[in-house]
Design a protein around this motif. Structure first.
Motif, mmCIF file in Angstrom:
data_model
loop_
_atom_site.group_PDB
_atom_site.id
_atom_site.type_symbol
_atom_site.label_atom_id
_atom_site.label_comp_id
_atom_site.label_asym_id
_atom_site.label_seq_id
_atom_site.Cartn_x
_atom_site.Cartn_y
_atom_site.Cartn_z
ATOM 1 N N ILE A 182 0.842 -1.205 0.000
ATOM 2 C CA ILE A 182 0.000 0.000 0.000
ATOM 3 C C ILE A 182 0.870 1.246 0.000
ATOM 4 C CG2 ILE A 182 -1.625 1.376 1.366
ATOM 5 C CD1 ILE A 182 -2.843 -1.353 2.276
ATOM 6 N N SER A 183 1.906 1.242 0.811
ATOM 7 C CA SER A 183 2.820 2.384 0.860
ATOM 8 C C SER A 183 3.425 2.635 -0.518
ATOM 9 C CB SER A 183 3.913 2.126 1.895
ATOM 10 O OG SER A 183 4.810 3.199 1.946
ATOM 11 N N GLY A 184 3.832 1.572 -1.199
ATOM 12 C CA GLY A 184 4.397 1.711 -2.543
ATOM 13 C C GLY A 184 3.386 2.216 -3.551
ATOM 14 N N ILE A 185 2.148 1.747 -3.450
ATOM 15 C CA ILE A 185 1.089 2.205 -4.354
ATOM 16 C C ILE A 185 0.869 3.701 -4.175
ATOM 17 C CG2 ILE A 185 -1.391 2.085 -4.849
ATOM 18 C CD1 ILE A 185 -1.184 -0.943 -4.013
ATOM 19 N N VAL A 186 0.798 4.141 -2.922
ATOM 20 C CA VAL A 186 0.557 5.556 -2.639
ATOM 21 C C VAL A 186 1.731 6.403 -3.126
ATOM 22 C CG1 VAL A 186 0.223 7.270 -0.805
ATOM 23 C CG2 VAL A 186 -1.044 5.106 -0.756
ATOM 24 N N GLN A 187 2.955 5.930 -2.919
ATOM 25 C CA GLN A 187 4.124 6.668 -3.398
ATOM 26 C C GLN A 187 4.097 6.788 -4.923
ATOM 27 O OE1 GLN A 187 7.556 4.644 -1.870
ATOM 28 N NE2 GLN A 187 7.379 5.576 0.150
ATOM 29 N N ARG A 188 3.731 5.721 -5.588
ATOM 30 C CA ARG A 188 3.727 5.696 -7.064
ATOM 31 C C ARG A 188 2.586 6.530 -7.639
ATOM 32 N NH1 ARG A 188 4.817 5.550 -12.034
ATOM 33 N NH2 ARG A 188 4.530 3.726 -13.327
ATOM 34 N N GLN A 189 1.396 6.425 -7.053
ATOM 35 C CA GLN A 189 0.212 7.070 -7.606
ATOM 36 C C GLN A 189 0.016 8.503 -7.104
ATOM 37 O OE1 GLN A 189 -1.602 5.644 -10.031
ATOM 38 N NE2 GLN A 189 -0.210 3.915 -9.954
ATOM 39 N N GLY A 190 0.534 8.793 -5.921
ATOM 40 C CA GLY A 190 0.459 10.148 -5.380
ATOM 41 C C GLY A 190 -0.951 10.692 -5.293
ATOM 42 N N ASN A 191 -1.135 11.895 -5.796
ATOM 43 C CA ASN A 191 -2.408 12.595 -5.685
ATOM 44 C C ASN A 191 -3.471 12.102 -6.656
ATOM 45 O OD1 ASN A 191 -1.475 14.256 -3.621
ATOM 46 N ND2 ASN A 191 -0.622 15.730 -5.062
ATOM 47 N N THR A 192 -3.167 11.106 -7.461
ATOM 48 C CA THR A 192 -4.174 10.600 -8.409
ATOM 49 C C THR A 192 -5.136 9.611 -7.753
ATOM 50 O OG1 THR A 192 -2.811 8.755 -9.195
ATOM 51 C CG2 THR A 192 -2.567 10.892 -10.333
ATOM 52 N N ILE A 193 -4.834 9.173 -6.535
ATOM 53 C CA ILE A 193 -5.703 8.205 -5.850
ATOM 54 C C ILE A 193 -7.016 8.872 -5.468
ATOM 55 C CG2 ILE A 193 -5.987 6.764 -3.785
ATOM 56 C CD1 ILE A 193 -2.932 6.336 -3.895
ATOM 57 N N ASP A 194 -8.102 8.206 -5.801
ATOM 58 C CA ASP A 194 -9.449 8.697 -5.468
ATOM 59 C C ASP A 194 -9.813 8.178 -4.077
ATOM 60 O OD1 ASP A 194 -12.112 9.342 -5.244
ATOM 61 O OD2 ASP A 194 -12.672 8.572 -7.224
ATOM 62 N N VAL A 207 -13.283 1.685 6.975
ATOM 63 C CA VAL A 207 -13.289 3.133 6.741
ATOM 64 C C VAL A 207 -12.221 3.800 7.596
ATOM 65 C CG1 VAL A 207 -14.625 5.264 6.962
ATOM 66 C CG2 VAL A 207 -15.694 3.222 5.986
ATOM 67 N N LYS A 208 -12.151 3.441 8.868
ATOM 68 C CA LYS A 208 -11.126 4.020 9.745
ATOM 69 C C LYS A 208 -9.730 3.699 9.237
ATOM 70 C CE LYS A 208 -13.763 4.171 14.028
ATOM 71 N NZ LYS A 208 -13.867 3.711 15.406
ATOM 72 N N LYS A 209 -9.525 2.460 8.773
ATOM 73 C CA LYS A 209 -8.213 2.071 8.249
ATOM 74 C C LYS A 209 -7.851 2.879 7.010
ATOM 75 C CE LYS A 209 -7.822 -2.653 9.942
ATOM 76 N NZ LYS A 209 -7.525 -4.037 9.556
ATOM 77 N N ILE A 210 -8.815 3.070 6.114
ATOM 78 C CA ILE A 210 -8.560 3.825 4.888
ATOM 79 C C ILE A 210 -8.256 5.288 5.217
ATOM 80 C CG2 ILE A 210 -9.628 4.733 2.767
ATOM 81 C CD1 ILE A 210 -8.761 1.820 2.470
ATOM 82 N N LEU A 211 -9.035 5.875 6.104
ATOM 83 C CA LEU A 211 -8.796 7.270 6.488
ATOM 84 C C LEU A 211 -7.437 7.429 7.166
ATOM 85 C CD1 LEU A 211 -12.358 8.280 7.725
ATOM 86 C CD2 LEU A 211 -11.203 9.026 5.624
ATOM 87 N N ARG A 212 -7.064 6.464 7.993
ATOM 88 C CA ARG A 212 -5.748 6.495 8.651
ATOM 89 C C ARG A 212 -4.631 6.394 7.620
ATOM 90 N NH1 ARG A 212 -6.867 3.479 13.189
ATOM 91 N NH2 ARG A 212 -6.984 1.694 11.823
ATOM 92 N N LEU A 213 -4.820 5.517 6.628
ATOM 93 C CA LEU A 213 -3.829 5.378 5.546
ATOM 94 C C LEU A 213 -3.650 6.704 4.807
ATOM 95 C CD1 LEU A 213 -4.771 1.997 3.839
ATOM 96 C CD2 LEU A 213 -2.585 2.556 4.914
ATOM 97 N N LYS A 214 -4.768 7.315 4.453
ATOM 98 C CA LYS A 214 -4.726 8.577 3.708
ATOM 99 C C LYS A 214 -3.941 9.621 4.469
ATOM 100 C CE LYS A 214 -7.667 12.210 1.857
ATOM 101 N NZ LYS A 214 -9.023 12.719 1.700
ATOM 102 N N VAL A 215 -4.223 9.760 5.739
ATOM 103 C CA VAL A 215 -3.540 10.774 6.555
ATOM 104 C C VAL A 215 -2.062 10.438 6.723
ATOM 105 C CG1 VAL A 215 -3.394 11.766 8.873
ATOM 106 C CG2 VAL A 215 -5.617 11.508 7.752
ATOM 107 N N ASN A 216 -1.768 9.197 7.100
ATOM 108 C CA ASN A 216 -0.393 8.798 7.409
ATOM 109 C C ASN A 216 0.497 8.740 6.182
ATOM 110 O OD1 ASN A 216 -1.031 8.568 10.107
ATOM 111 N ND2 ASN A 216 -1.391 6.375 9.998
ATOM 112 N N LEU A 217 -0.018 8.265 5.064
ATOM 113 C CA LEU A 217 0.826 8.072 3.896
ATOM 114 C C LEU A 217 1.000 9.329 3.061
ATOM 115 C CD1 LEU A 217 -0.326 4.516 2.802
ATOM 116 C CD2 LEU A 217 1.797 5.156 3.937
ATOM 117 N N LEU A 218 0.108 10.273 3.204
ATOM 118 C CA LEU A 218 0.224 11.496 2.415
ATOM 119 C C LEU A 218 0.971 12.607 3.173
ATOM 120 C CD1 LEU A 218 -3.226 11.637 0.620
ATOM 121 C CD2 LEU A 218 -1.019 10.892 -0.282
ATOM 122 N N MET A 219 1.375 12.327 4.399
ATOM 123 C CA MET A 219 2.107 13.337 5.182
ATOM 124 C C MET A 219 3.546 13.398 4.759
ATOM 125 S SD MET A 219 0.507 12.844 8.958
ATOM 126 C CE MET A 219 0.739 14.509 9.545
#
Length: 113
Positions: free
Chosen positions: A69-81, A101-113
């Motif tokens: 997941i961390s790699g996906i977020v790094q690769r896709q960046g701001n294009t993730i919906d 939902v809590k896990k997804i919201l936590r991922l969004k906050v933690n991985l985009l910081m």
């Protein structure tokens, strides 16, 4: 509880592994409908969108999935919906006993910081 039919495949010569999911649930059918075409050599292969990969890996919850997941977020960046991820996580919560939902919201906050 959520159950999925997954077949793990490994190409012996290259040691490349692949999880093949047998899509029978509504979510898995949605994954197929939203798949992105990717050219692999001469072939056009449809693969799960980044958002659906994040959802599937969040459902699985293994340490390797967290790294993926961390790699996906790094690769896709701001294009993730992320709105799509939260919406589908909410729908999946009705079928699984996991606070997605809590896990997804936590991922969004933690991985985009």
């Amino acid at each position: 509880m959520y159950q999925s039919d997954i077949l793990a495949i490994e190409h012996v010569a290259t040691a490349v592994t692949l999880d093949l999911s047998v899509g029978v649930s509504g979510f898995e059918q949605q994954v197929v409908r939203r798949a992105d075409p990717v050219r692999v050599g001469q072939q056009l292969v449809h693969v799960a969108s980044a958002e659906n990969l994040i959802l599937m890996k969040t459902l699985a919850g293994r340490p390797q999935d967290d790294q993926d997941i961390s790699g996906i977020v790094q690769r896709q960046g701001n294009t993730i919906d992320w709105d799509y991820c939260v919406e589908v996580a909410g729908q999946l919560e009705e079928a699984v006993d996991v606070g997605l939902v809590k896990k997804i919201l936590r991922l969004k906050v933690n991985l985009l910081m």
